[in-house]
Scaffold this motif. Sequence first.
Motif, PDB file in Angstrom:
ATOM      1  N   LEU A  18       0.808  -1.220   0.000  1.00  0.00           N
ATOM      2  CA  LEU A  18       0.000   0.000   0.000  1.00  0.00           C
ATOM      3  C   LEU A  18       0.845   1.274   0.000  1.00  0.00           C
ATOM      4  CD1 LEU A  18      -2.899  -1.104   2.378  1.00  0.00           C
ATOM      5  CD2 LEU A  18      -2.850  -1.054  -0.129  1.00  0.00           C
ATOM      6  N   PRO A  19       1.857   1.401   0.878  1.00  0.00           N
ATOM      7  CA  PRO A  19       2.685   2.618   0.829  1.00  0.00           C
ATOM      8  C   PRO A  19       3.456   2.752  -0.489  1.00  0.00           C
ATOM      9  CG  PRO A  19       3.002   1.451   2.909  1.00  0.00           C
ATOM     10  CD  PRO A  19       2.227   0.536   2.018  1.00  0.00           C
ATOM     11  N   ALA A  20       3.957   1.620  -1.017  1.00  0.00           N
ATOM     12  CA  ALA A  20       4.745   1.678  -2.257  1.00  0.00           C
ATOM     13  C   ALA A  20       3.885   2.130  -3.429  1.00  0.00           C
ATOM     14  CB  ALA A  20       5.371   0.315  -2.541  1.00  0.00           C
ATOM     15  N   ILE A  21       2.665   1.591  -3.525  1.00  0.00           N
ATOM     16  CA  ILE A  21       1.777   1.994  -4.615  1.00  0.00           C
ATOM     17  C   ILE A  21       1.381   3.461  -4.471  1.00  0.00           C
ATOM     18  CG2 ILE A  21      -0.531   1.662  -5.611  1.00  0.00           C
ATOM     19  CD1 ILE A  21      -0.229  -1.329  -5.044  1.00  0.00           C
TER      20      ILE A  21
ATOM     21  N   GLY B  77       2.121   8.833  -6.522  1.00  0.00           N
ATOM     22  CA  GLY B  77       2.319  10.250  -6.250  1.00  0.00           C
ATOM     23  C   GLY B  77       3.541  10.809  -6.964  1.00  0.00           C
ATOM     24  N   LEU B  78       4.638  10.038  -6.983  1.00  0.00           N
ATOM     25  CA  LEU B  78       5.849  10.481  -7.666  1.00  0.00           C
ATOM     26  C   LEU B  78       5.634  10.566  -9.175  1.00  0.00           C
ATOM     27  CD1 LEU B  78       8.545   8.492  -5.660  1.00  0.00           C
ATOM     28  CD2 LEU B  78       8.175  10.957  -5.632  1.00  0.00           C
TER      29      LEU B  78
ATOM     30  N   GLY C 161       5.805  13.782 -11.896  1.00  0.00           N
ATOM     31  CA  GLY C 161       6.788  13.710 -12.972  1.00  0.00           C
ATOM     32  C   GLY C 161       8.105  13.080 -12.584  1.00  0.00           C
ATOM     33  N   ILE C 162       8.194  12.495 -11.382  1.00  0.00           N
ATOM     34  CA  ILE C 162       9.433  11.828 -10.947  1.00  0.00           C
ATOM     35  C   ILE C 162       9.313  10.360 -11.334  1.00  0.00           C
ATOM     36  CG2 ILE C 162      11.018  11.474  -9.016  1.00  0.00           C
ATOM     37  CD1 ILE C 162       9.593  13.740  -7.561  1.00  0.00           C
ATOM     38  N   GLU C 163       9.456  10.090 -12.618  1.00  0.00           N
ATOM     39  CA  GLU C 163       9.107   8.778 -13.168  1.00  0.00           C
ATOM     40  C   GLU C 163      10.047   7.642 -12.762  1.00  0.00           C
ATOM     41  OE1 GLU C 163       8.107   6.680 -17.462  1.00  0.00           O
ATOM     42  OE2 GLU C 163       8.289   8.837 -17.306  1.00  0.00           O
TER      43      GLU C 163
ATOM     44  N   LEU D 167       6.218   1.650  -7.717  1.00  0.00           N
ATOM     45  CA  LEU D 167       4.984   1.020  -8.189  1.00  0.00           C
ATOM     46  C   LEU D 167       5.197  -0.463  -8.465  1.00  0.00           C
ATOM     47  CD1 LEU D 167       2.895   3.236 -10.649  1.00  0.00           C
ATOM     48  CD2 LEU D 167       2.230   2.269  -8.454  1.00  0.00           C
ATOM     49  N   ALA D 168       6.323  -0.812  -9.075  1.00  0.00           N
ATOM     50  CA  ALA D 168       6.614  -2.223  -9.350  1.00  0.00           C
ATOM     51  C   ALA D 168       6.696  -3.019  -8.047  1.00  0.00           C
ATOM     52  CB  ALA D 168       7.916  -2.352 -10.138  1.00  0.00           C
TER      53      ALA D 168
END
Length: 380
Positions: free
Chosen positions: A246-249, A254-255, A259-261, A268-269
Amino acid sequence: MTSDSAAVPRPTSSAERIDAIDVLRGIALFGVMAINLVMEFRVSIFDQFLGPRLLASPIDRAIEAILAQAVELKAFALFSLLFGAGLAIQFDRLANSGRRAALLVRRLAVLLVFGVIHLCLIWNGDILTEYALAGFIVLPFLFGPRWLLTLAALVSLALYLAMQAFPPAGLFPSRAAIWQDVMDANRIYATGGFVDVLAFRLREIPLIASLHAFVFLRTIGLFLVGALAWRSGIVQNTSGLFAIALPAIGLGAGLLYRGIEPLGTILLALGYGAAILGIAHFERGKKLLGWAAPLGRMAFTNYVAQSIIFGWIFYGYGLGLFGRLGITPALAIGLIVYAAQVRFSTWWLHHYRYGPLEWLWRSLMYGERQPMVVAEAAVG
């Protein structure tokens, strides 16, 4: 003391496999297939670097946005995490064999040969070659403690993020070179025969290599993170997985929004992987996602098969649909192929122990023919 004869190294049996990992690998394969199909088989991989494309269909625009934000690079990052975890699993399960290092080096060397064949003769979007080379770098770290894996992962990912923020001069091809390659691809891939496509594919490899150079450190870092996830026991810790997911997603999304891709993609992964693994550990989750496990067990075979199938559909030596399909019909073709692979993998593994390429890979790794038929494996 355990002798080599008392601990003959063998591939992981079906009973020893972790179904949740196979489920995750099968689902990740869909994301990889969707991106490869829409952005590399349908059009030139370099088309995306020439600026925004005018898509006539609102559905195409919506699908492209979803793939770009939710799937592109995340699926490949997931595969990197899984490969690293798989390498660590193999390493640990060969602990009682004096041939452990030699077997794992041979495993990666065989993968490198497969990758080069795939890269040159089938499709130059190949990821196997990069994985084999990254595996050779990661393998020595598996002999060390967890803190060393952690440090190496952090350094690799930090260097990757620094490279994205400050790209080395001259590493990426010029816009003129990209434009010329796209023009040639539109002509040769769409209308050329097999020899024409083969020659152009080989000519594109230096340009393709520059793209791999930009993500190679990320691949190494994610291999190490995957290995660390296995070594720490988090892969089988359901509550720990959801605590990460949950925190990672949330943070990753949010990043990406800001634009912090590069960092958002990694987070996200991690979140996707933790969430799917966590769900797949529950009985209801197994029933919901269990269809993907056979596909994941045969991911190597299915990945290469997709290259062969899509090459025939899009290139001039087959149906020649390169550059002629929108995103929606192309993805519809991919869904049909993927669904057929789900059915085929389930049928195949009912009769055989491994997928065809998985069997060949293991036989070459261990230096002897592995039992293939399920009944034969049970007797062996």
